[in-house]
Scaffold this active site. Structure first.
Site, PDB file in Angstrom:
ATOM      1  N   GLU A 100       0.832  -1.195   0.000  1.00 31.40           N
ATOM      2  CA  GLU A 100       0.000   0.000   0.000  1.00 31.40           C
ATOM      3  C   GLU A 100       0.874   1.254   0.000  1.00 31.40           C
ATOM      4  O   GLU A 100       1.956   1.271   0.586  1.00 31.40           O
ATOM      5  CB  GLU A 100      -0.937  -0.024   1.210  1.00 31.40           C
ATOM      6  CG  GLU A 100      -1.861  -1.242   1.162  1.00 31.40           C
ATOM      7  CD  GLU A 100      -2.933  -1.251   2.229  1.00 31.40           C
ATOM      8  OE1 GLU A 100      -2.804  -0.506   3.215  1.00 31.40           O
ATOM      9  OE2 GLU A 100      -3.902  -2.008   2.063  1.00 31.40           O
ATOM     10  N   CYS A 120       6.928  -7.456   6.542  1.00 29.38           N
ATOM     11  CA  CYS A 120       8.107  -7.015   7.282  1.00 29.38           C
ATOM     12  C   CYS A 120       8.563  -8.151   8.179  1.00 29.38           C
ATOM     13  O   CYS A 120       7.747  -8.849   8.775  1.00 29.38           O
ATOM     14  CB  CYS A 120       7.790  -5.779   8.123  1.00 29.38           C
ATOM     15  SG  CYS A 120       9.253  -5.131   8.976  1.00 29.38           S
ATOM     16  N   CYS A 127       2.235  -3.416  15.371  1.00 30.65           N
ATOM     17  CA  CYS A 127       2.186  -3.035  13.952  1.00 30.65           C
ATOM     18  C   CYS A 127       1.433  -4.072  13.134  1.00 30.65           C
ATOM     19  O   CYS A 127       1.771  -5.261  13.154  1.00 30.65           O
ATOM     20  CB  CYS A 127       3.610  -2.881  13.418  1.00 30.65           C
ATOM     21  SG  CYS A 127       3.671  -2.603  11.648  1.00 30.65           S
ATOM     22  N   SER A 206      12.743   6.148   7.437  1.00 27.64           N
ATOM     23  CA  SER A 206      12.386   5.789   8.810  1.00 27.64           C
ATOM     24  C   SER A 206      12.836   4.365   9.102  1.00 27.64           C
ATOM     25  O   SER A 206      12.489   3.437   8.368  1.00 27.64           O
ATOM     26  CB  SER A 206      10.865   5.902   8.975  1.00 27.64           C
ATOM     27  OG  SER A 206      10.491   5.476  10.258  1.00 27.64           O
ATOM     28  N   SER A 228      11.912   4.823  14.540  1.00 26.81           N
ATOM     29  CA  SER A 228      10.721   4.304  15.222  1.00 26.81           C
ATOM     30  C   SER A 228      11.145   3.890  16.620  1.00 26.81           C
ATOM     31  O   SER A 228      11.604   2.779  16.830  1.00 26.81           O
ATOM     32  CB  SER A 228      10.174   3.076  14.473  1.00 26.81           C
ATOM     33  OG  SER A 228       9.778   3.441  13.182  1.00 26.81           O
ATOM     34  N   LEU A 229      10.993   4.801  17.560  1.00 25.23           N
ATOM     35  CA  LEU A 229      11.543   4.590  18.902  1.00 25.23           C
ATOM     36  C   LEU A 229      10.554   3.837  19.806  1.00 25.23           C
ATOM     37  O   LEU A 229      10.845   2.738  20.270  1.00 25.23           O
ATOM     38  CB  LEU A 229      11.903   5.958  19.500  1.00 25.23           C
ATOM     39  CG  LEU A 229      12.696   5.940  20.793  1.00 25.23           C
ATOM     40  CD1 LEU A 229      14.027   5.224  20.634  1.00 25.23           C
ATOM     41  CD2 LEU A 229      12.911   7.373  21.286  1.00 25.23           C
ATOM     42  N   HIS A 230       9.462   4.448  20.118  1.00 30.38           N
ATOM     43  CA  HIS A 230       8.298   3.829  20.776  1.00 30.38           C
ATOM     44  C   HIS A 230       8.486   3.409  22.226  1.00 30.38           C
ATOM     45  O   HIS A 230       7.510   3.004  22.865  1.00 30.38           O
ATOM     46  CB  HIS A 230       7.781   2.619  19.978  1.00 30.38           C
ATOM     47  CG  HIS A 230       7.591   2.897  18.534  1.00 30.38           C
ATOM     48  ND1 HIS A 230       6.927   4.013  18.069  1.00 30.38           N
ATOM     49  CD2 HIS A 230       8.009   2.239  17.417  1.00 30.38           C
ATOM     50  CE1 HIS A 230       6.932   4.018  16.746  1.00 30.38           C
ATOM     51  NE2 HIS A 230       7.585   2.958  16.318  1.00 30.38           N
TER      52      HIS A 230
END
Ligand code: SF4
Length: 394
Positions: A100, A120, A127, A206, A228-230
């Site tokens: 997408e 992924c 995710c 990213s 992408s820390l989170h």
């Protein structure tokens, strides 16, 4: 050598060639190198896919090109339009694989979110892409093809060449640094004036933190960096972003500092932080984040979690999000809250799913976990959030 598209013919797909490669290609045909520049403009600026439409190219060369080359974007299965102007394309890459691509307009800015892999391999617990498992990397022409499709849908740039797509983020499906060569080559085409002319500050890669590849990236191409820390500590990040077990926060922060040091202008790393209710949105997490980032020039982008079925996570309420932001701002960090866009067409951050012929068996395991969770909840059992997530298989 770049990986080629799975569905390409023996013809060279010109979508996947950099300026240098295009010049070499024309030289190999016995033509002048400047022909490459004319063709790139037809391909990327005007979105032409028929050599016969290239009016400043002689008939002989047009015929020669048709024999050995093609301009072939991936097939568009669906194009969705959101009420807020967001657009999403479902791109069919053949053999049951779909990715997408999302366009988000914002005033004069138009940002395209581009996918780099089918699925992924990294399986971040929050995710939806990660839950689908992994199939393969995208080729350069499949990455650029997403841009070409989007650009074409707007028509050739009007108003003296002003383009609809001003910003690009390599933030769609996949971990771009695990498809390194193809992503770097595609970004060269994105930056090139004869490609899409996107300024380096408006082209963002990213990563979830593939640390060795971050250093390689800096030596290859100058683009904006997002991480992408989170999570603000290793214990929590190990759960949310499993690659952290391999490259913990100390290594990731060192790689971020090196990025800022390497480029002479004023750089900051954008830290992406998906806020999940009761998981990583507490005051103590904000405090830890301030400490973690104190010597890493950065700006922070807070992303309220976008729920998907059986994720096991919830979006915090507005007051919690604001309180988290306030603590970071008080510490001097530029901190934004990402407005959810394209919610009605499942184009919001973390909601991209495509279709993956999973070769990691993770999708099946995720479905099994969901079924087990449903069965257990019918028996009145509660399963903690961290037990619901599926861990990386490879
Ligand atoms: S957040 Fe990014 S790296 Fe993590 S699973 Fe999703 S697509 Fe992969």
């Amino acid at each position: 050598m770049n990986q080629v598209s799975q569905k390409s013919t023996n013809k060279i797909n010109l979508l996947g060639l950099t300026r240098q490669q295009m010049e070499d290609f024309f030289e190999s045909l016995g033509e002048k190198r400047f022909r490459a520049h004319q063709i790139m403009k037809w391909v990327h600026f005007f979105g032409v896919d028929d050599f016969e439409a290239m009016t400043n190219i002689g008939k002989g060369l047009r015929g020669k090109l048709a024999e050995v080359a093609e301009i072939k974007g991936p097939a568009v299965e669906l194009e969705h339009f959101s009420n807020d102007g967001t657009r999403k394309w479902v791109v069919d890459l053949g053999q049951g694989n779909k990715v997408e691509t999302v366009f988000i307009p914002d005033g004069k800015r138009g940002t395209l979110c581009v996918s780099s892999q089918v699925g992924c391999a990294l399986d971040c617990s929050f995710c939806s892409t990660g839950k689908q498992g992994f199939q393969r990397d995208l080729s350069v022409d499949e990455i650029i093809g997403q841009l070409w499709i989007a650009q074409r849908s707007f028509g050739a740039p009007e108003n003296h060449g002003i383009r609809n797509i001003t910003n690009i983020v390599m933030m769609g499906m996949g971990e771009p640094l695990l498809n390194f060569e193809n992503v770097v080559t595609a970004m060269e085409i994105m930056k090139d004036d004869l490609g899409y002319g996107v300024a380096k500050k408006r082209l963002t890669l990213s990563t979830s933190g593939v640390v060795p590849k971050m250093y390689e990236l800096y030596d290859r191409i100058d683009v904006a960096l997002a991480v992408s820390l989170h999570a603000p500590n290793d214990e929590l990040r190990d759960q949310l972003v499993p690659i952290n077990k391999k490259y913990p926060l100390s290594a990731l922060m060192a790689a971020c500092r090196r990025y800022v040091d390497q480029f002479p202008d004023t750089r900051r790393v954008t830290m992406e932080y998906v806020l999940m209710d009761g998981v990583n949105d507490k005051y103590e997490h904000a405090e830890q984040l301030v400490a973690l980032l104190q010597d890493v020039p950065s700006k922070i982008n807070l992303i309220p979690f976008n729920p998907f079925p059986s994720s096991g996570y919830k979006r915090p309420n507005g007051m919690r999000i604001k309180a988290f932001q306030d603590r970071l701002i008080k510490a001097g960090f530029v901190t934004t809250i990402r407005t959810t866009r394209g919610d009605d067409i499942d184009a919001a951050c973390g909601q991209l799913v495509g279709q993956v012929q999973d070769r990691t068996r993770r999708a099946a395991q995720w479905q099994a976990k969901i079924a087990e969770k449903a069965a257990n909840s019918q028996k009145g059992k509660q399963i903690p959030v961290q037990q619901v997530s599926v861990h990386k298989q490879s």
